[in-house]
Enzyme design. Structure first.
Site, PDB file in Angstrom:
ATOM      1  N   GLN A 155      40.452  30.780 -17.193  1.00 34.10           N
ATOM      2  CA  GLN A 155      40.474  32.330 -16.039  1.00 34.10           C
ATOM      3  C   GLN A 155      40.390  33.478 -16.710  1.00 34.10           C
ATOM      4  OE1 GLN A 155      41.783  29.266 -15.921  1.00 34.10           O
ATOM      5  NE2 GLN A 155      42.567  28.863 -13.555  1.00 34.10           N
ATOM      6  N   ASN A 211      53.652  29.233 -14.216  1.00 36.80           N
ATOM      7  CA  ASN A 211      52.032  29.962 -14.387  1.00 36.80           C
ATOM      8  C   ASN A 211      51.516  29.128 -14.796  1.00 36.80           C
ATOM      9  OD1 ASN A 211      50.683  32.329 -13.738  1.00 36.80           O
ATOM     10  ND2 ASN A 211      50.697  32.577 -16.079  1.00 36.80           N
ATOM     11  N   LYS A 212      50.299  29.608 -15.151  1.00 37.15           N
ATOM     12  CA  LYS A 212      48.768  28.444 -16.205  1.00 37.15           C
ATOM     13  C   LYS A 212      49.217  28.214 -16.858  1.00 37.15           C
ATOM     14  CE  LYS A 212      46.109  27.949 -14.061  1.00 37.15           C
ATOM     15  NZ  LYS A 212      45.373  27.091 -13.296  1.00 37.15           N
ATOM     16  N   ASP A 232      52.743  31.943 -10.310  1.00 36.50           N
ATOM     17  CA  ASP A 232      52.586  31.097  -9.113  1.00 36.50           C
ATOM     18  C   ASP A 232      53.417  30.837  -8.282  1.00 36.50           C
ATOM     19  OD1 ASP A 232      50.544  30.338 -11.094  1.00 36.50           O
ATOM     20  OD2 ASP A 232      49.282  30.364  -9.122  1.00 36.50           O
ATOM     21  N   ARG A 268      41.318  31.475  -6.151  1.00 41.23           N
ATOM     22  CA  ARG A 268      41.892  31.228  -7.009  1.00 41.23           C
ATOM     23  C   ARG A 268      43.393  32.417  -6.820  1.00 41.23           C
ATOM     24  NH1 ARG A 268      41.550  33.954 -10.493  1.00 41.23           N
ATOM     25  NH2 ARG A 268      43.401  33.502 -11.923  1.00 41.23           N
ATOM     26  N   GLY A 269      44.848  32.089  -7.523  1.00 43.19           N
ATOM     27  CA  GLY A 269      44.900  33.238  -8.096  1.00 43.19           C
ATOM     28  C   GLY A 269      45.913  33.162  -6.903  1.00 43.19           C
ATOM     29  N   ALA A 270      47.528  33.772  -7.626  1.00 40.36           N
ATOM     30  CA  ALA A 270      48.537  33.327  -6.081  1.00 40.36           C
ATOM     31  C   ALA A 270      48.678  34.177  -5.366  1.00 40.36           C
ATOM     32  CB  ALA A 270      49.980  32.757  -7.016  1.00 40.36           C
ATOM     33  N   ARG A 281      46.538  23.605  -2.258  1.00 37.54           N
ATOM     34  CA  ARG A 281      47.176  23.593  -3.818  1.00 37.54           C
ATOM     35  C   ARG A 281      48.743  23.860  -3.669  1.00 37.54           C
ATOM     36  NH1 ARG A 281      44.325  27.409  -7.678  1.00 37.54           N
ATOM     37  NH2 ARG A 281      45.562  26.064  -9.361  1.00 37.54           N
TER      38      ARG A 281
HETATM   39  O1  MRU Z   1      44.836  28.479 -11.070  1.00 38.43           O
HETATM   40  P1  MRU Z   1      44.430  29.461 -10.660  1.00 38.43           P
HETATM   41  O2  MRU Z   1      43.274  30.361 -11.189  1.00 38.43           O
HETATM   42  O3  MRU Z   1      44.736  29.849  -9.378  1.00 38.43           O
HETATM   43  O4  MRU Z   1      46.186  30.320 -11.697  1.00 38.43           O
HETATM   44  C1  MRU Z   1      46.378  31.268 -11.641  1.00 38.43           C
HETATM   45  C2  MRU Z   1      47.291  32.123 -12.634  1.00 38.43           C
HETATM   46  O5  MRU Z   1      47.953  31.074 -12.939  1.00 38.43           O
HETATM   47  C3  MRU Z   1      48.068  33.153 -12.099  1.00 38.43           C
HETATM   48  O6  MRU Z   1      48.459  33.744 -13.529  1.00 38.43           O
HETATM   49  C4  MRU Z   1      48.552  33.256 -11.385  1.00 38.43           C
HETATM   50  O7  MRU Z   1      48.186  32.856  -9.885  1.00 38.43           O
HETATM   51  C5  MRU Z   1      49.413  35.002 -11.198  1.00 38.43           C
HETATM   52  S1  MRU Z   1      47.890  35.278  -9.922  1.00 38.43           S
HETATM   53  C6  MRU Z   1      48.440  36.920  -9.085  1.00 38.43           C
END
Ligand code: MRU
Length: 352
Positions: A201, A252-253, A242, A50-52, A95
């Site tokens: 997270q 973002n989240k 994201d 996970r994470g962009a 996703r």
């Molecule tokens: O749902 P996730 O855990 O993939 O969401 C992650 C985020 O929102 C992060 O802040 C974003 O992807 C940046 S990661 C460098």
């Protein structure tokens, strides 16, 4: 000045994609080998990775895995290319919000369509490209970190939301890359980490990786951020992204938008840290960013146990969009972009 992090989230090794299983952090810190394209689709969707930026690299690996499988089917070169592009397009749908996934898979599709090689040659070119993207991700994050460290005051307490750390990238991190670079210069810097419901997270992953790297971290629940801002205990906010629209609006989240509003009210700088690959210049504003709707069970349950009444309504968007006017700056590998974002983003792509 770069800080040496111990974390490597994802790596192409022995013809498989080896990744930290983030559904198990912090209870276990183990890797899992992803061996097929469908396994990669599922790993992205179920958030093993996970994470962009990390899911971007996972997507690049996924294309190689599909290519390896298709080779075994004895297809002609033309059929192989056609099928591989179809599978790659499917992988992009695992996703919807983080544009790095589409960006990285598209880079692999570009390799396929521009290659003159036979099937083995295409697989080798895709593998080399994926490995190059991994290495680039780490060096880009270090540049983001170093650029961001310039605006971190001495002894600052930095609030972050979700996990934009080493575990959201190949290594080092974006928002936590800024923290790592700042900490390397000044070890009195510390982090406040929002819990980040519903997937936690912040509490599960951000606190884990900062503890592992010896950076002081205090965990708070999401609703506490304005309380600590009012008390003067937060000096700045740095979060990841994201997808960033051409005007600077940033997905973002879920919960990031609330933090940004609170920061504005308390006059606290609010920064986004992200690579240029997170900027989607094909969309004008954040209204066009697709927001992932996730399982209701993520809200109604914690660790498999129901935490609310049966039969109630639930909505679970995974992301929100922070309007550009709440953002002090966007920290990228080519520098810190400032408003007017339409202008500074366009210039950043020219500078690249
Ligand atoms: O749902 P996730 O855990 O993939 O969401 C992650 C985020 O929102 C992060 O802040 C974003 O992807 C940046 S990661 C460098």
């Amino acid at each position: 000045m770069a800080f040496e992090s111990k974390i490597r989230t994802i790596q192409w090794i022995d013809n498989v994609s080896r990744m930290v299983d983030q559904t198990k952090v912090p209870y276990e810190y183990v890797t899992v080998d992803i061996k097929t394209g469908q396994e990669m689709f599922d790993a992205i969707q179920t958030m093993i990775v996970r994470g962009a930026p990390a899911i971007g690299i996972a997507g690049a690996h996924g294309v190689v895995l599909y290519a390896q499988e298709l080779k075994k089917e004895g297809l002609s070169r033309d059929e192989f290319v056609k099928e591989l592009i179809k599978k790659s397009e499917y992988l992009k749908t695992s996703r919807p919000t983080a544009v790095n996934l589409m960006w990285a898979v598209q880079k692999q599709i570009d390799v396929i369509t521009s290659s003159d090689s036979d099937i083995d040659g295409i697989i080798s070119e895709l593998t080399q490209n994926a490995i190059r993207m991994e290495e680039e991700d780490i060096s880009i994050n270090k540049r983001i970190g170093d650029n961001g460290a310039e605006v971190v005051p001495k002894g600052a307490t930095i609030l972050t939301h979700c996990n934009a750390g080493a575990l959201a990238t190949v290594g080092y991190g974006t928002a936590l890359g800024v923290v790592r670079s700042a900490f390397a210069k000044d070890n009195t810097v510390q982090v406040f980490s929002d819990e980040t419901r519903p997937r936690q997270q912040g509490s599960r992953i951000t606190t884990f990786e900062l503890k592992m790297d010896g950076i002081p971290v205090t965990m708070i629940t999401d609703g506490m951020c304005s309380y600590f801002m009012k008390k003067g205990m937060i000096d700045m906010v740095v979060v990841g992204a994201d997808r960033i629209a051409a005007n600077g609006d940033t997905a973002n989240k879920i919960g990031t938008y609330t933090v940004a509003i609170a920061a504005k009210y308390h006059n606290i700088p609010f920064y986004i840290a992200a690579p240029l690959s997170t900027i989607d210049t094909s969309i004008k504003t954040g209204d066009e960013i697709p927001i992932e709707e996730r399982s209701h069970e993520e809200v109604t349950h914690i660790n498999g146990k129901r935490v609310c009444a049966e039969g109630i309504n639930v909505i679970n968007p995974g992301f929100d969009v922070t309007p550009h006017e709440l953002i002090t700056g966007i920290i990228t590998e080519v520098g810190i972009l400032k408003p007017d974002y339409n202008k500074s983003i366009a210039e950043a792509f020219n500078r690249k």
